[in-house]
Design a protein around this motif. Structure first.
Motif, mmCIF file in Angstrom:
data_model
loop_
_atom_site.group_PDB
_atom_site.id
_atom_site.type_symbol
_atom_site.label_atom_id
_atom_site.label_comp_id
_atom_site.label_asym_id
_atom_site.label_seq_id
_atom_site.Cartn_x
_atom_site.Cartn_y
_atom_site.Cartn_z
ATOM 1 N N VAL A 1 -1.008 6.999 10.132
ATOM 2 C CA VAL A 1 -0.429 5.692 10.014
ATOM 3 C C VAL A 1 -0.181 4.887 11.622
ATOM 4 O O VAL A 1 -0.346 3.883 11.771
ATOM 5 C CB VAL A 1 1.277 5.571 9.445
ATOM 6 N N GLU B 1 -7.309 7.231 0.858
ATOM 7 C CA GLU B 1 -6.010 7.638 0.749
ATOM 8 C C GLU B 1 -5.716 7.896 2.178
ATOM 9 O O GLU B 1 -6.277 8.494 2.964
ATOM 10 C CB GLU B 1 -5.816 8.697 -0.019
ATOM 11 N N VAL B 2 -4.364 7.185 2.555
ATOM 12 C CA VAL B 2 -3.848 7.326 4.040
ATOM 13 C C VAL B 2 -2.855 8.726 3.838
ATOM 14 O O VAL B 2 -1.918 8.669 3.339
ATOM 15 C CB VAL B 2 -3.271 6.109 4.471
ATOM 16 N N TRP C 1 -6.400 -2.519 5.674
ATOM 17 C CA TRP C 1 -5.860 -1.234 5.406
ATOM 18 C C TRP C 1 -7.097 -0.296 4.900
ATOM 19 O O TRP C 1 -8.009 -0.821 4.214
ATOM 20 C CB TRP C 1 -4.846 -1.123 4.387
ATOM 21 N N GLU D 1 0.864 -1.092 -0.016
ATOM 22 C CA GLU D 1 -0.129 -0.021 -0.009
ATOM 23 C C GLU D 1 0.846 1.268 0.005
ATOM 24 O O GLU D 1 1.861 1.246 0.513
ATOM 25 C CB GLU D 1 -0.889 0.200 1.172
ATOM 26 N N TRP E 1 1.171 5.592 1.123
ATOM 27 C CA TRP E 1 0.445 6.470 1.851
ATOM 28 C C TRP E 1 1.368 7.761 1.523
ATOM 29 O O TRP E 1 2.275 7.883 0.947
ATOM 30 C CB TRP E 1 0.640 6.145 3.208
#
Length: 710
Positions: free
Chosen positions: A657, A650-651, A646, A187, A189
């Motif tokens: 986090v 969008e992180v 997850w 993923e 971020w």
């Protein structure tokens, strides 16, 4: 069982014969060492094997504290003495003195390692014997648990897109195997504006990176600069944001990080290296590394090899005229060897010990890739070779998990990426400091801190500082060296009296520049600068190497100034061309958030970002850099087990986090973590929250090769 015994016997005989042949070769080429015949060399090989199996364990039991205190040099000396003693028994071999014996040990180690790799004689058994098996004996009283722990293994500076290519091209084979087997998912971020280790780890480990605008900055309230990877400054930064419940507070371990995450067990962590009371100091979790009679000799040779590789790579770049490139001389080859060999070995040994002790959560930062990428380039051949080495280190840690008293989930991540490009100085023949001097015409009143943010050198300093807390002769010598480094590092200087404050402080964090006026109280405004230094802002905003300048206006609030327009951040109004447009859809939110920091510098400068070549212009002399907006530096990754969820959105921000990680720990059954942490809910408009709770705007970060925030 019988077949296994036959195989082991065959391997022992093969190793002895190979060692005898190698000893004959050394006798022919080394002065001060000779062997009368093959049988004399074979006898020496047998006696060395017996000494390693029978005598060395007894000897090292007594001498281990000495070998650790001398960073392994004592073990090398003991190896030489053992060889001298054996040569006195085997009359067919002759060794002329102690130094000849040490040279023979080093040469035999190098040749034996090469032959073992060529003939596949070892296959990782040495690692198991010298680290895993010994640590298993030390931790045999560890309490077993069915609650899975988590190992957070950070590859410093590795961008999401670079890892994607490494998985494809075979430069991270262990991680690629996890992805292809379906056990892990990759993923992406997005960091906050300050895409550097200090701010990112503050968010990940403590959930809060508020008021950390860069890697280094001037603090008017303290009358001095703060530099993230100086031990005293890191200690202060953690004091400001620690609430005692960081990511590692529940009997966790911090290994080679900037901040500790409130871990009870800490080693080579900047914020704790000066704390004599903590558990896990240097020398307590590294004993197994010195248990092998040839381990230190092999490390010494690998360091020499790394220095040779570095010099060859630098020469090859010059020969082929590879650009961008920088000068890579001075002490850098030694720093690189420390980061890519010694510290890497130390981390693997320490994390392996944590795994076998059953610690519930461990976080370590592998610095090696970041250090080499800074100087060689983000995806240059020698940089990718170091990435493969880090991949192997992670595979070794994963192999130790099967011996642990509890199951573990392995999470591999980066705190930020890197963006590449020729430096500001290379492009325009003047540094940011020199540009400011020229624009204000007051060069004598400027103090500058634009040297490269060398995290590898910082970690070496941390090791000296940590060793200096030990009450030994070596510890006192290391403390003296570390104290001397403190004296010459600006971030370790005491606060200056008001009369001695500089007029202007110019600092750099990658392609982020920070300009402060230490004698002026509060935040100096746009209007003040136009009155007192009328050429400064116009000169900065119109420079072709500068993308935008952040300054606060008395009338308009936060303003981003560009060469052909300005963005009024508090009002959301763009006049002319938007200077933030090349930097992604969330750039305005990132810049606005930093502007609200109490310690935001008076003027923040972000270099230009050339989207066609995906390059930035660092204000430090680094090929690969991070710290500001532009390129992949703001787009790191998390490679996580598929069973750990997850978010679909969008992180954004390292604080987000942190909440995801805390949610995972709670989900696995660890008490003391917020049960709602993993639910990454943002403000009412659906935006994600940053480390201090300030909202980020929506929108996706720019795709690979395009503009990206941070």
């Amino acid at each position: 069982m019988r077949n296994g015994s036959v195989q082991r016997l065959g391997r022992i005989v093969t190793v002895l014969v190979v060692d005898a042949l190698l000893l004959l070769l050394l006798a022919a080429i080394l002065p001060g060492f000779s062997a009368d015949s093959f049988w004399a060399a074979l006898g020496l090989a047998v006696l060395l094997g017996l000494a390693n199996a029978l005598v060395w364990p007894l000897l090292i039991r007594v001498a281990l504290p000495f070998t650790v205190a001398t960073l392994g040099l004592g073990a090398l000396a003991l190896n030489g003495l053992v060889l001298l003693a054996i040569a006195g028994v085997d009359r067919g071999v002759h060794v002329r003195g102690f130094w000849s014996a040490v040279v023979v040990v080093l040469a035999l180690t190098a040749l034996s390692s090469a032959s073992s790799a060529l003939l596949a004689l070892d296959s990782g058994d040495l690692w198991y014997r010298t680290v895993v098996r010994r640590q298993l004996r030390r931790t045999r009283l560890a309490v077993e648990s069915d609650v899975p722990g988590i190992l957070f293994l950070e590859i410093d500076g590795l961008a999401h897109e670079v890892l994607q290519r490494a998985l494809r091209d075979g430069n991270a084979p262990a991680l690629a195997r996890w992805v292809r087997d379906g056990s892990h998912r990759l993923e992406r971020w997005e960091t906050d504006w300050s895409s550097q280790t200090g701010a990112c780890q503050a968010g990940i480990l403590h959930g809060d990176n508020h008021d950390m605008p860069a890697f280094r900055w001037w603090e008017k309230d303290r009358g001095k600069a703060i530099v993230t990877n100086h031990p005293r400054d890191a200690e202060e930064l953690e004091r400001r944001r620690s609430d005692g419940r960081g990511l590692l507070h529940a009997d966790g371990a911090s290994r080679a990080n900037i901040l500790s995450g409130d871990a009870p067990h800490s080693m080579l962590t900047m914020s704790t290296v000066l704390d004599r009371r903590r558990q896990g100091r240097l020398g307590q979790d590294y004993f197994a590394y010195f248990a092998s009679p040839y381990g230190v000799a092999l490390t010494f040779l690998r360091c020499l090899g790394e220095i040779v590789v570095e010099r060859f790579a630098a020469i090859e770049q010059r020969r082929r005229d590879v650009r961008p490139r920088i000068h890579r001389g001075g002490s850098y080859p030694l720093v690189r060897a420390f980061a890519t060999v010694i510290q890497l070995d130390l981390q693997v040994a320490a994390v392996t010990a944590d795994v076998l002790a059953g610690r519930p959560v461990v976080y370590t930062t592998f610095l090696a890739y970041d250090e080499v990428a800074h100087h060689s380039g983000v995806e240059r051949p020698d940089t990718l070779a170091v990435l493969r080495r880090v991949d192997r280190a992670i595979a070794r840690i994963a192999a130790a998990v099967e011996h642990a008293p509890r199951p573990y989930e392995l999470v591999v991540l980066a705190d930020h990426g890197q963006s590449q490009g020729a430096t500001f100085l290379q492009r325009y023949d003047e540094s940011l400091e020199q540009l400011v001097r020229r624009l204000v015409g007051d060069g004598d009143a400027i103090v500058a801190e634009t040297a490269a943010s060398d995290e590898g050198r910082g970690q070496l300093t941390a090791g000296l500082a940590e060793l200096g807390t030990r009450p030994t002769v070596t510890g006192r010598a290391a403390k003296a060296i570390a104290d001397r480094r403190d004296e010459i590092e600006a971030g370790e200087q005491p606060a200056l009296p008001a009369a001695e404050l500089p007029e202007i402080a110019v600092m750099a964090s990658g392609n982020l520049g920070l300009i402060s006026f230490p004698r002026e109280p509060g935040r100096v405004t746009l209007e003040q600068l136009e009155r007192t230094r009328p050429g400064l802002l116009d000169g900065l905003r119109s420079h072709p190497g500068i993308g935008f300048v952040l300054v606060r206006s008395e009338a308009d609030g936060a303003v981003a100034l560009g060469g052909r327009g300005r963005h009024l951040l508090d009002r959301g109004v763009v006049e002319g061309e938007d200077p933030l447009a090349p930097f992604g859809t969330r750039a305005a939110d990132h810049v606005r958030r930093t502007d609200r920091f109490p310690r935001c510098p008076d003027v923040v400068v972000n270099s230009a970002y050339w989207t066609d070549v995906d390059e930035v212009a660092a204000f430090e002399e680094l090929v690969g850099s991070h710290g500001g907006l532009g390129g992949a530096q703001a787009l790191p990754f998390v490679l996580h087990p598929v069973g750990l969820p997850w978010p679909e959105e969008e992180v954004v921000g390292s604080g987000t986090v942190h909440r995801i990680f805390c949610g995972w720990l709670h989900r696995l059954g660890h008490d003391g973590y917020d049960p709602f942490a993993g639910l990454v809910a943002g403000p009412a408009d659906g935006a994600l929250a940053s480390g201090d709770g300030a909202p980020h705007g929506q929108g996706k970060p720019a795709a690979s090769g395009g503009a990206a925030p941070e």
